[in-house]
Motif scaffolding. Structure first.
Motif, PDB file in Angstrom:
ATOM      1  N   VAL A 104      18.705  20.966 -24.434  1.00  0.00           N
ATOM      2  CA  VAL A 104      17.816  20.378 -23.433  1.00  0.00           C
ATOM      3  C   VAL A 104      16.670  19.720 -24.185  1.00  0.00           C
ATOM      4  N   LEU A 115      17.972  25.575 -19.938  1.00  0.00           N
ATOM      5  CA  LEU A 115      17.020  25.145 -18.936  1.00  0.00           C
ATOM      6  C   LEU A 115      16.089  26.283 -18.556  1.00  0.00           C
ATOM      7  N   SER A 116      14.815  25.971 -18.451  1.00  0.00           N
ATOM      8  CA  SER A 116      13.839  26.941 -17.955  1.00  0.00           C
ATOM      9  C   SER A 116      13.721  26.802 -16.439  1.00  0.00           C
ATOM     10  N   LEU A 165      13.846  14.230 -18.974  1.00  0.00           N
ATOM     11  CA  LEU A 165      14.604  15.446 -19.269  1.00  0.00           C
ATOM     12  C   LEU A 165      16.055  15.055 -19.504  1.00  0.00           C
ATOM     13  N   SER A 216      11.096  25.907 -14.843  1.00  0.00           N
ATOM     14  CA  SER A 216      10.364  24.669 -14.554  1.00  0.00           C
ATOM     15  C   SER A 216      11.263  23.446 -14.699  1.00  0.00           C
ATOM     16  N   HIS A 217      12.191  23.483 -15.655  1.00  0.00           N
ATOM     17  CA  HIS A 217      13.155  22.391 -15.793  1.00  0.00           C
ATOM     18  C   HIS A 217      14.030  22.301 -14.545  1.00  0.00           C
ATOM     19  N   TYR A 222      15.165  22.599 -26.358  1.00  0.00           N
ATOM     20  CA  TYR A 222      15.415  23.949 -25.865  1.00  0.00           C
ATOM     21  C   TYR A 222      16.922  24.203 -25.852  1.00  0.00           C
ATOM     22  N   VAL A 232      13.086  17.434 -23.778  1.00  0.00           N
ATOM     23  CA  VAL A 232      12.027  16.940 -22.904  1.00  0.00           C
ATOM     24  C   VAL A 232      11.143  16.012 -23.700  1.00  0.00           C
TER      25      VAL A 232
END
Length: 204
Positions: A127, A8-9, A87, A11-12, A5, A129
């Protein structure tokens, strides 16, 4: 299968806020690679592409040395409870010392920690994951207070002396600049900033 990504979202950010430990990796082009575990409520998420963490006095000063020469940094979080996940945050970091103008902007974001010596400001450009399915389960029991107690007992003058004796060179012999940028020209200068209230930023 890993996913990538640009930022950061939500959820992150929530996942980061739930973690009690994270790991920081740095290196210069020709230095040893340094990886350090961090905790003690020392990290804040400032935006979807920016995080900052407060560094306390330790036996070495590798991260600050590396970032001043080569600003790349990786921060890794992994789930030790709940669903598995690793992460990683990749980007370029800046080290902020007590004598830098950015210190007064960033330090109030953190709960004051005895022995604080630098803040690292990371601009995140990737990012990643991944599954983390091989990471074992661990139960969090609490933070160790040994380092904070040691710093409190040392006091301001004792910490300055420790920086001069132990923190001025990396293990590869590179200068850390901690004396000039944290103490300045006066060894009697105060190293303890005024305590300020932390904000409600996401934190570790």
């Amino acid at each position: 299968m890993s996913k990538r990504y640009k930022e950061l979202s939500d959820s992150h950010i929530q996942f980061i806020g739930e973690q009690r430990i994270y790991f920081v990796g740095t290196a210069t082009e020709d230095s040893r690679i340094n990886v350090s575990p961090k905790g003690m409520d020392s990290l804040r998420v400032l935006s979807s592409q920016r995080v900052a963490w407060l560094n306390v006095t330790g036996s070495g000063n590798e991260t600050a040395t590396h970032v001043q020469l080569t600003p790349r940094m990786t921060i890794m979080f992994c789930a030790f409870q709940g669903p598995p996940m690793i992460l990683r945050l990749y980007g370029e970091a800046k080290v902020v010392h007590r004598n830098d103008p950015e210190w007064d902007e960033l330090f109030p974001l953190f709960s004051p920690l005895a022995g604080a010596r630098q803040i690292f400001d990371l601009q995140v450009d990737l990012v990643q994951v991944s599954c983390g399915m091989s990471v074992p389960y661990y139960q969090y029991e609490g933070d160790r207070d040994l380092l904070l107690n040691w710093a409190e007992k040392r006091g301001d003058e004792g910490l300055r002396q420790y920086w001069l004796e132990k923190n001025q060179e990396s293990i590869d012999g590179a200068e850390t600049h901690i004396a000039a940028k944290n103490i300045g020209g006066s060894p009697s200068s105060s190293v303890a900033p005024e305590d300020k209230r932390p904000t409600s930023e996401s934190k570790v």
